[in-house]
Design a protein around this motif. Sequence first.
Motif, short mmCIF file in Angstrom:
data_model
loop_
_atom_site.label_atom_id
_atom_site.label_comp_id
_atom_site.label_asym_id
_atom_site.label_seq_id
_atom_site.Cartn_x
_atom_site.Cartn_y
_atom_site.Cartn_z
N LEU A 198 0.32 62.61 91.55
CA LEU A 198 -0.28 62.73 90.22
C LEU A 198 -0.23 61.41 89.46
N PHE A 199 0.69 60.53 89.82
CA PHE A 199 0.74 59.23 89.16
C PHE A 199 -0.57 58.47 89.36
N PHE A 200 -1.21 58.73 90.49
CA PHE A 200 -2.54 58.18 90.76
C PHE A 200 -3.48 58.45 89.58
N ALA A 201 -3.27 59.60 88.93
CA ALA A 201 -4.14 60.01 87.85
C ALA A 201 -3.82 59.34 86.53
N PHE A 202 -2.59 58.85 86.36
CA PHE A 202 -2.18 58.26 85.09
C PHE A 202 -2.32 56.74 85.06
N ALA A 203 -2.64 56.14 86.19
CA ALA A 203 -2.52 54.69 86.29
C ALA A 203 -3.66 53.94 85.62
N GLY A 204 -4.61 54.62 85.02
CA GLY A 204 -5.77 53.94 84.46
C GLY A 204 -5.51 53.06 83.27
N TYR A 205 -4.37 53.25 82.58
CA TYR A 205 -4.12 52.40 81.41
C TYR A 205 -3.92 50.94 81.82
N ALA A 206 -3.70 50.69 83.12
CA ALA A 206 -3.61 49.30 83.57
C ALA A 206 -4.88 48.53 83.28
N ARG A 207 -6.00 49.26 83.28
CA ARG A 207 -7.27 48.58 83.02
C ARG A 207 -7.30 47.98 81.63
N ILE A 208 -6.60 48.58 80.68
CA ILE A 208 -6.56 48.03 79.32
C ILE A 208 -5.82 46.69 79.33
N ALA A 209 -4.68 46.66 80.01
CA ALA A 209 -3.89 45.42 80.04
C ALA A 209 -4.60 44.30 80.78
N THR A 210 -5.35 44.64 81.85
CA THR A 210 -6.02 43.60 82.62
C THR A 210 -7.22 43.02 81.88
N LEU A 211 -7.61 43.61 80.74
CA LEU A 211 -8.71 43.09 79.95
C LEU A 211 -8.21 42.22 78.79
N GLY A 212 -7.03 41.64 78.96
CA GLY A 212 -6.38 40.91 77.88
C GLY A 212 -7.21 39.82 77.25
N GLU A 213 -8.10 39.18 77.99
CA GLU A 213 -8.92 38.09 77.44
C GLU A 213 -10.19 38.60 76.77
N GLU A 214 -10.45 39.92 76.86
CA GLU A 214 -11.70 40.45 76.32
C GLU A 214 -11.49 41.42 75.16
N VAL A 215 -10.22 41.58 74.73
CA VAL A 215 -9.88 42.48 73.62
C VAL A 215 -9.66 41.66 72.36
N ARG A 216 -10.26 42.10 71.26
CA ARG A 216 -10.03 41.44 69.98
C ARG A 216 -8.62 41.72 69.48
N ASP A 217 -7.94 40.70 68.95
CA ASP A 217 -6.58 40.84 68.43
C ASP A 217 -5.70 41.60 69.42
N PRO A 218 -5.51 41.08 70.64
CA PRO A 218 -4.81 41.82 71.69
C PRO A 218 -3.37 42.17 71.36
N ALA A 219 -2.68 41.35 70.56
CA ALA A 219 -1.29 41.64 70.23
C ALA A 219 -1.16 42.95 69.45
N ARG A 220 -2.20 43.31 68.71
CA ARG A 220 -2.20 44.59 67.98
C ARG A 220 -2.92 45.68 68.74
N ALA A 221 -4.06 45.34 69.34
CA ALA A 221 -4.93 46.36 69.93
C ALA A 221 -4.37 46.97 71.21
N ILE A 222 -3.83 46.13 72.11
CA ILE A 222 -3.38 46.64 73.40
C ILE A 222 -2.20 47.61 73.26
N PRO A 223 -1.13 47.27 72.49
CA PRO A 223 -0.04 48.23 72.34
C PRO A 223 -0.47 49.53 71.66
N ARG A 224 -1.53 49.51 70.88
CA ARG A 224 -2.04 50.74 70.28
C ARG A 224 -2.88 51.54 71.26
N ALA A 225 -3.73 50.86 72.01
CA ALA A 225 -4.68 51.55 72.87
C ALA A 225 -4.00 52.25 74.04
N ILE A 226 -2.99 51.63 74.64
CA ILE A 226 -2.37 52.20 75.83
C ILE A 226 -1.71 53.56 75.56
#
Length: 424
Positions: A198-226
């Motif tokens: 089932l962990f296979f199903a939860f692992a998608g939030y990694a995609r948010i972290a790997t987009l670090g150069e394409e997220v506006r204000d990543p220091a705020r946005a990434i910890p909120r989005a995940i």
Amino acid sequence: MNTAGVPAGAGAMKRRLGVPDAVMIGLGSMIGAGIFAALGPAAGAAGSGLLIALALAAVVAYCNAMSSARLAALYPRSGGTYVYGRERLGDFCGYLAGWAFVVGKTASCAAMALTVGAYLWPGQAHALAVAAVLALTAVNYTGVRKSALLTRVIVAGVLAVLAAVAVAALTSAAADASRLDIGADATVGGVLQAAGLLFFAFAGYARIATLGEEVRDPARAIPRAIPIALGITLAVYALVATAVLTVLGSGGLADATAPLPDAARAAGADWLSPVVRVGGAVAALGSLLALILGVSRTTLAMARDGHLPHLLAAVHPRFGVPHRAELAVGAVVAVLAATIDVRGVIGFSSFGVLAYYAVANASAWTLTREEGRPNRLVPVIGLAGCAALAFALPPVTVISGAVVLMLGAAVYGVRKARTNGSRH
């Protein structure tokens, strides 16, 4: 911090994504994979302990998410744990995380492509899977913003289908709460193995972290989005799993080749079954879209550092995406989708991704208070959980996963030896 650590001339990508876009990319990665691909095999392993396994997988995923979010805020660059491991633990640990991610998630891409084919046209599943890979690679090539918009549409449609299945099952005459019978025939080993699947199903939030150069204000946005994406996904999984269990039971769910359409029929909603099949295909498309996106960004980061061919580090001057990495990933996934069977890849993918997050938790442990470290228990539980779930997977999966990791380590060693030799 913007793109510190990006080699000069490598090309910077545009920061176009906000929190809602990042959440949608995470949802698109998780929901399609989990509900339509992992519930049946997990029920076969856990029996009546399926919901316990779901909760356990969610706890490990939460710890991984919190560790990843703090690291992503500190290092908002493409590559995710590949970057975190390199910065906190050394070049080898970062490389091994990147290797595990690229290999495991490339297998996931193929699995999702084959799920599209199996749901829409079972007799031509491989051909349709290849077509899906080529089409979505083209979408990613033209820009991440368009990918985020398409993912938003896909997620909305999938959530509507899942809500319809849950309502139909829970309100039907066939619903029987006694079928839940949580833990009656479960074993510790079975629950751990199911949690790993089932962990296979939860692992998608990694995609948010790997987009670090394409997220506006990543220091705020990434910890909120995940955590937002993870919380929504857990709620959806729990609701749908409970609804399906009430009409099929754990045994019926384990035997079902298409659990959600079967649940719709068992609930007396035969009209819903074809809708669910389309929804399953759309969900897998959403997951495939985000998976290709994430794998190509980690490929980009590894190419920048010389662990993969440097030509893959190019960023398109017009679209602002790593176009060569995307084309390379799409080509490999298309070949796999044309040749492999979907059943064998879920566990293999889980093993690789659990290894990836083990490095993330170890990296988070090294953070100081000033760097925004999480509670000390978070990376400890996350690291221990990753190890437990990885080694609870079927033996053949553990062996094949370990062999692939050792192969990656050998490749690193050979490259390091050549580099050192050229200096003398």
